[in-house]
Design a protein around this motif. Sequence first.
Motif, PDB file in Angstrom:
ATOM      1  N   TRP B  89       0.833  -1.216   0.000  1.00 46.88           N
ATOM      2  CA  TRP B  89       0.000   0.000   0.000  1.00 46.88           C
ATOM      3  C   TRP B  89       0.867   1.266   0.000  1.00 46.88           C
ATOM      4  O   TRP B  89       0.637   2.176  -0.794  1.00 46.88           O
ATOM      5  N   VAL B  90       1.868   1.301   0.863  1.00 44.94           N
ATOM      6  CA  VAL B  90       2.716   2.496   0.940  1.00 44.94           C
ATOM      7  C   VAL B  90       3.437   2.731  -0.387  1.00 44.94           C
ATOM      8  O   VAL B  90       3.626   3.864  -0.815  1.00 44.94           O
ATOM      9  N   THR B  91       3.792   1.633  -1.049  1.00 36.18           N
ATOM     10  CA  THR B  91       4.568   1.722  -2.277  1.00 36.18           C
ATOM     11  C   THR B  91       3.750   2.167  -3.488  1.00 36.18           C
ATOM     12  O   THR B  91       4.253   2.857  -4.363  1.00 36.18           O
ATOM     13  N   GLU B  92       2.484   1.805  -3.539  1.00 32.65           N
ATOM     14  CA  GLU B  92       1.682   2.164  -4.727  1.00 32.65           C
ATOM     15  C   GLU B  92       1.405   3.666  -4.767  1.00 32.65           C
ATOM     16  O   GLU B  92       1.414   4.344  -3.726  1.00 32.65           O
ATOM     17  N   PRO B  93       1.158   4.217  -5.961  1.00 37.06           N
ATOM     18  CA  PRO B  93       0.932   5.665  -6.077  1.00 37.06           C
ATOM     19  C   PRO B  93      -0.344   6.133  -5.361  1.00 37.06           C
ATOM     20  O   PRO B  93      -1.250   5.345  -5.103  1.00 37.06           O
ATOM     21  N   SER B  94      -0.382   7.410  -5.024  1.00 36.04           N
ATOM     22  CA  SER B  94      -1.542   8.029  -4.346  1.00 36.04           C
ATOM     23  C   SER B  94      -2.077   9.133  -5.241  1.00 36.04           C
ATOM     24  O   SER B  94      -1.779  10.304  -5.021  1.00 36.04           O
ATOM     25  N   PRO B  95      -2.863   8.773  -6.265  1.00 35.59           N
ATOM     26  CA  PRO B  95      -3.250   9.763  -7.266  1.00 35.59           C
ATOM     27  C   PRO B  95      -4.414  10.651  -6.852  1.00 35.59           C
ATOM     28  O   PRO B  95      -4.820  11.520  -7.622  1.00 35.59           O
ATOM     29  N   GLU B  96      -4.955  10.433  -5.652  1.00 34.35           N
ATOM     30  CA  GLU B  96      -6.132  11.229  -5.281  1.00 34.35           C
ATOM     31  C   GLU B  96      -5.797  12.451  -4.459  1.00 34.35           C
ATOM     32  O   GLU B  96      -5.015  12.401  -3.517  1.00 34.35           O
ATOM     33  N   LEU B  97      -6.441  13.550  -4.807  1.00 32.14           N
ATOM     34  CA  LEU B  97      -6.261  14.794  -4.076  1.00 32.14           C
ATOM     35  C   LEU B  97      -6.910  14.706  -2.700  1.00 32.14           C
ATOM     36  O   LEU B  97      -7.771  13.863  -2.461  1.00 32.14           O
ATOM     37  N   THR B  98      -6.488  15.589  -1.816  1.00 37.86           N
ATOM     38  CA  THR B  98      -7.048  15.691  -0.481  1.00 37.86           C
ATOM     39  C   THR B  98      -8.557  15.911  -0.533  1.00 37.86           C
ATOM     40  O   THR B  98      -9.023  16.770  -1.266  1.00 37.86           O
ATOM     41  N   ALA B  99      -9.303  15.126   0.226  1.00 32.47           N
ATOM     42  CA  ALA B  99     -10.744  15.345   0.341  1.00 32.47           C
ATOM     43  C   ALA B  99     -11.013  16.168   1.594  1.00 32.47           C
ATOM     44  O   ALA B  99     -10.588  15.803   2.680  1.00 32.47           O
ATOM     45  N   ILE B 100     -11.679  17.288   1.406  1.00 40.43           N
ATOM     46  CA  ILE B 100     -11.898  18.216   2.510  1.00 40.43           C
ATOM     47  C   ILE B 100     -13.380  18.456   2.714  1.00 40.43           C
ATOM     48  O   ILE B 100     -14.130  18.577   1.749  1.00 40.43           O
ATOM     49  N   LYS B 101     -13.776  18.486   3.980  1.00 39.27           N
ATOM     50  CA  LYS B 101     -15.144  18.915   4.308  1.00 39.27           C
ATOM     51  C   LYS B 101     -15.040  20.046   5.310  1.00 39.27           C
ATOM     52  O   LYS B 101     -14.555  19.861   6.417  1.00 39.27           O
ATOM     53  N   ASP B 102     -15.489  21.222   4.875  1.00 43.15           N
ATOM     54  CA  ASP B 102     -15.386  22.396   5.724  1.00 43.15           C
ATOM     55  C   ASP B 102     -16.696  23.176   5.645  1.00 43.15           C
ATOM     56  O   ASP B 102     -16.962  23.896   4.688  1.00 43.15           O
ATOM     57  N   GLU B 103     -17.521  22.981   6.659  1.00 43.88           N
ATOM     58  CA  GLU B 103     -18.856  23.590   6.675  1.00 43.88           C
ATOM     59  C   GLU B 103     -18.784  25.119   6.689  1.00 43.88           C
ATOM     60  O   GLU B 103     -19.571  25.793   6.029  1.00 43.88           O
ATOM     61  N   PHE B 104     -17.830  25.655   7.422  1.00 39.03           N
ATOM     62  CA  PHE B 104     -17.698  27.110   7.495  1.00 39.03           C
ATOM     63  C   PHE B 104     -17.425  27.738   6.133  1.00 39.03           C
ATOM     64  O   PHE B 104     -18.069  28.711   5.737  1.00 39.03           O
ATOM     65  N   ILE B 105     -16.479  27.168   5.396  1.00 40.98           N
ATOM     66  CA  ILE B 105     -16.129  27.698   4.078  1.00 40.98           C
ATOM     67  C   ILE B 105     -17.344  27.647   3.149  1.00 40.98           C
ATOM     68  O   ILE B 105     -17.587  28.542   2.350  1.00 40.98           O
TER      69      ILE B 105
END
Lengths: 181, 181
Positions: B89-105
């Motif tokens: 798992w650590v070795t495979e690529p991480s192609p996904e962007l950060t998922a954010i949930k921000d109610e205030f924004i």
Amino acid sequence: MAAIGQRNRLQYIILGLLNQRPQTGYDLTKAFENEIGEFWQAKHSQIYPMLKRLEAAGEITHEDTVTGEKLAKKQYSLTPAGHEKLVAWVTEPSPELTAIKDEFILKLYFIKTVDDPRLQPMLQEQAALHRAQLAHLRQRQTTVFPDQGAIDQAYGHYLILDHAIEREEHYVDWLEKYLAH
Amino acid sequence: MAAIGQRNRLQYIILGLLNQRPQTGYDLTKAFENEIGEFWQAKHSQIYPMLKRLEAAGEITHEDTVTGEKLAKKQYSLTPAGHEKLVAWVTEPSPELTAIKDEFILKLYFIKTVDDPRLQPMLQEQAALHRAQLAHLRQRQTTVFPDQGAIDQAYGHYLILDHAIEREEHYVDWLEKYLAH
DNA sequence: TTAAAACATGTAATTAATTACATGTTTTAA
DNA sequence: TTAAAACATGTAATTAATTACATGTTTTAA
């Protein structure tokens, strides 16, 4: 019985988007692919059922329209009850911190030492990813907000796009801090 | 049949934590209340069933221990199969962007003009919230990483805490940019 | 003119995640 | 000495969210 739908922020986002102008489920789905998606995620399979729910609750209504010969569209808009609910939500405090899911940062957590050979390639890969996202957001900013007038009319939208851009800038800066030079 | 558990990142986080040292479900739950929680969230009601699943899959095992007279604990640790899965798992690529949930924004998005009277109180409230979080994270940093030796032994942990701190710093800076002075 | 992309709307099945329920022990501070 | 907080482990019920299934129209670019 537990308080029904105590949280459920998606409904408020939909109300807010419809308050800007009447829109279809498809339009709302697209909004989540742009700036909204930077701060909340939803797919069309979650949006269409929610539209039905909100309409059943009397907070939105729809008007059927047709594009071309026969492509049916449902143009949804807020009812007074829906508008009231939206205003109440925006007004109440937001005591919760940002919820973040970042698989890459998690992987980093399991790198034990600075000389792990996987570290630099991982940082490089992420830097490329976030630089691309940053370029995309900057492009959006120049097209969506070409002048001060556009900013004044959708100030909140401007703020969240600005926030998304700064976030990506700092993410890239942070990655570069640990990139071997 | 769809690929089972195609995503399911929680299992990898648990494997990673157990790779550092054998731990109980309670210990893992606590980890999500600290740095891990900055980048992934999970409650004990999700963790305990996952531990059973991972054990059934032969990726972890447990040893029963007793604290005091009769408080039963299960100390979980990785099997070779679990370690292999973690490394993959650590070795495979991480192609996904950060998922954010921000109610205030999100609420900000629905503020139309710069002179909306709700804007400044909202910014103030969030600034207080994020300043408190920033102070908490800085405090963690001085206790968890008192010297260079601590950093060298848990470099990835150091990186993610540093990232969390910078993220909060920039969030506060951004809020202050729009705070009336 | 035609194929691909975009537009448009839905439901079914599954998985992820939270909240609530449930119970008991040990340690710490008043 | 005792009450609260922390330690410790689980399941049940519900809700949120994703992935897959399902179908059809219109526009755009080759």
